[in-house]
Design a protein around this motif. Structure first.
Motif, PDB file in Angstrom:
ATOM      1  N   GLN A 233       0.826  -1.206   0.000  1.00 33.69           N
ATOM      2  CA  GLN A 233       0.000   0.000   0.000  1.00 33.69           C
ATOM      3  C   GLN A 233       0.860   1.255   0.000  1.00 33.69           C
ATOM      4  N   PHE A 234       0.552   2.183  -0.943  1.00 35.74           N
ATOM      5  CA  PHE A 234       1.207   3.490  -0.935  1.00 35.74           C
ATOM      6  C   PHE A 234       0.478   4.418   0.036  1.00 35.74           C
ATOM      7  N   ILE A 235       1.256   5.059   0.928  1.00 41.74           N
ATOM      8  CA  ILE A 235       0.697   5.974   1.920  1.00 41.74           C
ATOM      9  C   ILE A 235       1.550   7.245   1.911  1.00 41.74           C
ATOM     10  N   PRO A 236       0.985   8.416   1.592  1.00 42.58           N
ATOM     11  CA  PRO A 236       1.775   9.651   1.618  1.00 42.58           C
ATOM     12  C   PRO A 236       2.409   9.867   2.993  1.00 42.58           C
ATOM     13  N   PRO A 237       3.571  10.517   3.047  1.00 47.61           N
ATOM     14  CA  PRO A 237       4.284  10.661   4.329  1.00 47.61           C
ATOM     15  C   PRO A 237       3.468  11.305   5.443  1.00 47.61           C
ATOM     16  N   ASP A 238       2.715  12.359   5.111  1.00 46.33           N
ATOM     17  CA  ASP A 238       1.957  13.031   6.169  1.00 46.33           C
ATOM     18  C   ASP A 238       0.860  12.127   6.727  1.00 46.33           C
ATOM     19  N   ARG A 239       0.177  11.394   5.842  1.00 46.64           N
ATOM     20  CA  ARG A 239      -0.881  10.491   6.313  1.00 46.64           C
ATOM     21  C   ARG A 239      -0.307   9.302   7.071  1.00 46.64           C
ATOM     22  N   LEU A 240       0.847   8.823   6.635  1.00 49.62           N
ATOM     23  CA  LEU A 240       1.505   7.709   7.331  1.00 49.62           C
ATOM     24  C   LEU A 240       1.759   8.067   8.791  1.00 49.62           C
ATOM     25  N   LEU A 241       2.290   9.264   9.027  1.00 46.44           N
ATOM     26  CA  LEU A 241       2.622   9.657  10.391  1.00 46.44           C
ATOM     27  C   LEU A 241       1.387  10.039  11.197  1.00 46.44           C
ATOM     28  N   ALA A 242       0.371  10.541  10.513  1.00 50.45           N
ATOM     29  CA  ALA A 242      -0.854  10.905  11.234  1.00 50.45           C
ATOM     30  C   ALA A 242      -1.636   9.666  11.656  1.00 50.45           C
ATOM     31  N   GLU A 243      -1.706   8.664  10.770  1.00 48.64           N
ATOM     32  CA  GLU A 243      -2.527   7.479  11.046  1.00 48.64           C
ATOM     33  C   GLU A 243      -1.735   6.345  11.669  1.00 48.64           C
ATOM     34  N   GLN A 244      -0.427   6.273  11.393  1.00 44.48           N
ATOM     35  CA  GLN A 244       0.467   5.251  11.949  1.00 44.48           C
ATOM     36  C   GLN A 244      -0.134   3.847  11.832  1.00 44.48           C
ATOM     37  N   PRO A 245      -0.421   3.400  10.609  1.00 42.05           N
ATOM     38  CA  PRO A 245      -1.006   2.066  10.430  1.00 42.05           C
ATOM     39  C   PRO A 245      -0.021   0.968  10.840  1.00 42.05           C
ATOM     40  N   VAL A 246      -0.557  -0.182  11.228  1.00 41.56           N
ATOM     41  CA  VAL A 246       0.286  -1.325  11.591  1.00 41.56           C
ATOM     42  C   VAL A 246       0.808  -1.962  10.301  1.00 41.56           C
ATOM     43  N   LEU A 247       2.137  -2.107  10.193  1.00 41.80           N
ATOM     44  CA  LEU A 247       2.780  -2.633   8.990  1.00 41.80           C
ATOM     45  C   LEU A 247       3.787  -3.706   9.363  1.00 41.80           C
ATOM     46  N   ASP A 248       3.923  -4.702   8.503  1.00 37.05           N
ATOM     47  CA  ASP A 248       5.011  -5.672   8.679  1.00 37.05           C
ATOM     48  C   ASP A 248       6.347  -5.034   8.333  1.00 37.05           C
ATOM     49  N   LEU A 249       6.332  -4.164   7.310  1.00 36.15           N
ATOM     50  CA  LEU A 249       7.554  -3.517   6.832  1.00 36.15           C
ATOM     51  C   LEU A 249       7.166  -2.204   6.191  1.00 36.15           C
ATOM     52  N   LEU A 250       8.004  -1.194   6.397  1.00 30.14           N
ATOM     53  CA  LEU A 250       7.795   0.091   5.736  1.00 30.14           C
ATOM     54  C   LEU A 250       8.950   0.343   4.775  1.00 30.14           C
ATOM     55  N   LEU A 251       8.600   0.614   3.507  1.00 31.46           N
ATOM     56  CA  LEU A 251       9.577   0.987   2.491  1.00 31.46           C
ATOM     57  C   LEU A 251       9.450   2.484   2.238  1.00 31.46           C
ATOM     58  N   VAL A 252      10.545   3.229   2.375  1.00 34.34           N
ATOM     59  CA  VAL A 252      10.547   4.675   2.160  1.00 34.34           C
ATOM     60  C   VAL A 252      11.395   4.944   0.923  1.00 34.34           C
ATOM     61  N   ASP A 253      10.742   5.244  -0.202  1.00 42.87           N
ATOM     62  CA  ASP A 253      11.485   5.493  -1.436  1.00 42.87           C
ATOM     63  C   ASP A 253      11.708   6.990  -1.621  1.00 42.87           C
ATOM     64  N   GLU A 254      12.810   7.326  -2.282  1.00 39.61           N
ATOM     65  CA  GLU A 254      13.243   8.717  -2.473  1.00 39.61           C
ATOM     66  C   GLU A 254      13.226   9.463  -1.140  1.00 39.61           C
ATOM     67  N   ALA A 255      13.853   8.847  -0.166  1.00 41.06           N
ATOM     68  CA  ALA A 255      13.860   9.401   1.195  1.00 41.06           C
ATOM     69  C   ALA A 255      14.548  10.751   1.269  1.00 41.06           C
ATOM     70  N   ALA A 256      15.479  11.019   0.345  1.00 45.48           N
ATOM     71  CA  ALA A 256      16.200  12.290   0.384  1.00 45.48           C
ATOM     72  C   ALA A 256      15.281  13.480   0.189  1.00 45.48           C
TER      73      ALA A 256
END
Length: 667
Positions: A233-256
């Motif tokens: 599932q793709f989750i925008p950064p702001d929504r990811l931190l606001a909702e903090q869904p339970v994940l087995d693994l988080l992939l952060v692409d283009e982190a720079a």
């Protein structure tokens, strides 16, 4: 297998018959593997603004028409889409004298054409050679680099917790493909939910593409790839931190391209996480990312490890088109480490204003300033150099030791606006490109006279990492103030406590916060001003009074999520408004704190009373949790249920008990 070279044919001022030939050649090629970018959309071409829509696409023929307009970011983004054996037709104006950036580009293109057969310069007096594409699809087999990356990603899940992976590569090395293949393998191994975040959905198209190839019976809907009972599932950064869904693994692409505070929060929230970033790419700040993020990782996850991919899969090793793009757009310019032993004494450092002509004449200046900006800001892009060379009303100051630039400061003049235009902006009938400071004060702060003033806006300030924390940024700001003839200095930035403290320490005052959260930074912008004239001081006082009047309302509405420390810090900078607490209100506060008067019946009095206590030594002595309870509950108007959940309290009774105790300590 040896991949054929990519080639670039640079066309200067083609005539009508040449345009007809180019269009005919273009239309002969496979529609799925060709692209024409121009200033605006037309029957054949797509606007350069849409270049990022094609990230991850594989092209054999690319026509980039820069004869009327050339967007540096679009050119940088699209370079990586051209596959081995493909041809780029880069069309430039005959006379680039109106643009120093294009002069520089043409100078570099001519030099590269002399050094490489893969870069060819064509003049309108010559016969137009037909571009011969020799398409060669990348090998379907996984490279050793990619397999090692996939293994490293899987180890994040199977190994110890809190051992994040940092995956880096130049473009075209198969980094995003490795993420997609790894996600597919993990889903096949039974992992239920894998999260994927990035600055934009477009930038992870390749991740989903390769996951789908590995899971041919998967379904892709909206932002999620479904396979059996598992999902990517793709989750925008702001929504990811606001909702903090339970994940087995988080992939952060283009982190720079994601701000460091957000990456740090992700690192703290998720124990199994992979950070992936392009080192030299259109994203721009990958070079500074490795340096900045290493310090964060050492502090928060000392067991972190890294892997780099080096082997190109889309084009041949030592590709000359890649070398041209790196040189022309300064994608691979590296910041030199300072040798503190040989650096001249500080008394020999000097401040210099560098003009755009100076910058054009000195490539070393271009490289040093670009790399300083990359280190300092997550959104630095190739277009920044284009602006520095071409934008009018821009000034660039540097701190220099011999030929080494130690710090730089970039300003742009804004205002005054004519009366009719300023009135239209104030009334919401016009929105201007640029003119950020007067536009913000007119349209958002509601100051009808703000268009009359002269402003200098600080766009960026950057200090060499080896010299940070020594007051050089402050010294540069002070020097610039003596050089400028203006009424007001200002800046706008993604609000964070360290940056806020820096600007406050240098005499800047908050005048307007943004009302919406940026989806990448996850923060609201803040505009701050410093008056450098009597008339400017009058405007600053008006702006601050206006903000102070609106502040309680803003905190309970658009600023409800503003961190508590920033609420307290900003509140202390605003002029005191009507916060007098009358005897009846004081009695009500005491009845709540010392007896059992209900919160619902006391909240108005408590709010007024807290404003009078917010910037006292007693409030500063409260614990972070006590401060959070008072600010969130009374000023930002959080519900009791929201605050109980956020602070992980047993229930509302515990919250009220702790709230009473905090109020007691302030009485």
């Amino acid at each position: 297998m040896t991949l054929p070279s990519r080639r670039c044919l640079i066309l200067s001022d083609p005539q009508a018959e040449h345009w007809q030939q180019i269009e005919a050649w273009f239309l002969q090629h496979d529609e799925q593997r060709r692209l024409w970018l121009a200033a605006e959309d037309d029957v054949v071409a797509r606007s350069q603004r849409r270049a990022q829509d094609y990230l991850g696409q594989e092209l054999d023929l690319l026509v980039f028409d820069g004869s009327e307009l050339l967007r540096a970011d679009s050119l940088a983004a699209i370079f990586g889409c051209l596959c081995a054996g493909g041809v780029l037709l880069l069309i430039l104006p005959a006379q680039p004298k109106q643009s120093r950036w294009q002069q520089r580009l043409q100078n570099i293109a001519r030099q590269c054409a002399l050094d490489s057969d893969a870069i060819q310069w064509w003049q309108s007096s010559q016969k137009l050679p037909e571009p011969q594409c020799h398409p060669s699809s990348p090998a379907e087999s996984v490279t050793l680099d990619q397999q090692q990356a996939i293994t490293a990603i899987e180890k994040v899940l199977t190994g110890h917790r809190r051992r994040p992976l940092v995956l880096t590569a130049d473009r075209g090395r198969g980094k995003s493909a490795a993420l997609g293949m790894a996600a597919a393998q993990l889903m096949q191994q039974g992992r239920k939910v894998i999260g994927l975040t990035a600055p934009s959905k477009a930038s992870v198209a390749s991740v989903f593409k390769h996951a789908l190839q590995a899971l041919p019976d998967a379904q892709f809907q909206a932002d999620t790839l479904y396979w059996q009972d598992r999902q990517l599932q793709f989750i925008p950064p702001d929504r990811l931190l606001a909702e903090q869904p339970v994940l087995d693994l988080l992939l952060v692409d283009e982190a720079a391209a994601i701000p460091m505070p957000m990456l740090t929060e992700m690192l703290n929230q998720y124990s199994r996480i992979v950070f992936s970033s392009t080192v030299h790419g259109y994203e721009g700040s990958g070079r500074g990312f490795a340096t900045r993020f290493r310090q964060c990782l050492d502090q928060h996850a000392p067991g972190w490890h890294s892997h780099s991919l080096h082997t190109p899969i889309r084009w041949a090793a030592n590709d000359q088109l890649e070398a041209f793009s790196f040189r022309a757009l300064l994608l691979d310019a590296e910041l030199a480490e300072l040798d503190m032993k040989t650096l001249p004494d500080r008394s020999e450092w000097h401040y210099v204003e560098i003009s755009a002509d100076d910058l054009l004449a000195n490539e070393a200046y271009c490289q040093q300033i670009s790399t300083l900006l990359v280190q300092a800001h997550y959104r630095t892009r190739p277009s920044d150099l284009q602006l520095l060379l071409d934008q009018p009303d821009l000034r660039l100051f540097v701190l220099q030791a011999d030929e080494q630039i130690l710090a730089c400061l970039w300003l742009v003049a804004e205002g005054p606006l004519n009366t009719e235009l300023a009135d239209a902006v104030y009334a919401g009938e016009r929105r201007l490109k640029g003119e950020l400071l007067p536009q913000t004060l007119l349209a958002h702060a509601g100051l009808p006279d703000a268009g009359q003033y002269h402003y200098q806006r600080i766009v960026r300030i950057a200090v060499h990492p080896n010299l940070q924390g020594r007051g050089l940024g402050t010294s540069l700001l002070q020097q610039v103030e003596t050089e400028l003839d203006t009424e007001m200095l200002g800046t706008s930035f993604a609000l964070s406590e360290p940056l806020l403290r820096f600007w406050l320490a240098n005499g800047y005052q908050p005048v307007r916060p943004g009302l919406t959260v940026d989806h990448v930074s996850g923060r609201q912008a803040l505009v701050m001003l410093k008056a450098v004239s009597t008339s400017g001081q009058q405007l600053l006082q008006q702006a601050q009074t206006r903000l102070a009047q609106q502040w309680p309302y803003l905190l309970s509405q658009s600023l409800r999520q503003l961190p508590v420390a920033e609420v307290v810090l900003l509140s202390g900078q605003l002029p005191v408004t009507d916060v007098l607490v009358d005897p009846l209100q004081q009695q009500e506060v005491e009845a709540f704190a010392l007896r059992q008067r209900g919160l619902a019946f006391s909240q108005f009095s408590l709010q007024r009373w807290l404003w009078s206590r917010l910037n006292t030594p007693e409030f500063a002595k409260l614990s972070q949790q006590q401060q959070a309870i008072l600010v969130r509950l009374l000023l930002q108007q959080w519900s009791q249920a929201e605050l109980v959940e956020a602070l992980a309290l047993p229930g509302k009774n515990t919250l009220l008990q702790q709230c009473r105790q905090a109020v007691q300590l302030l009485l």
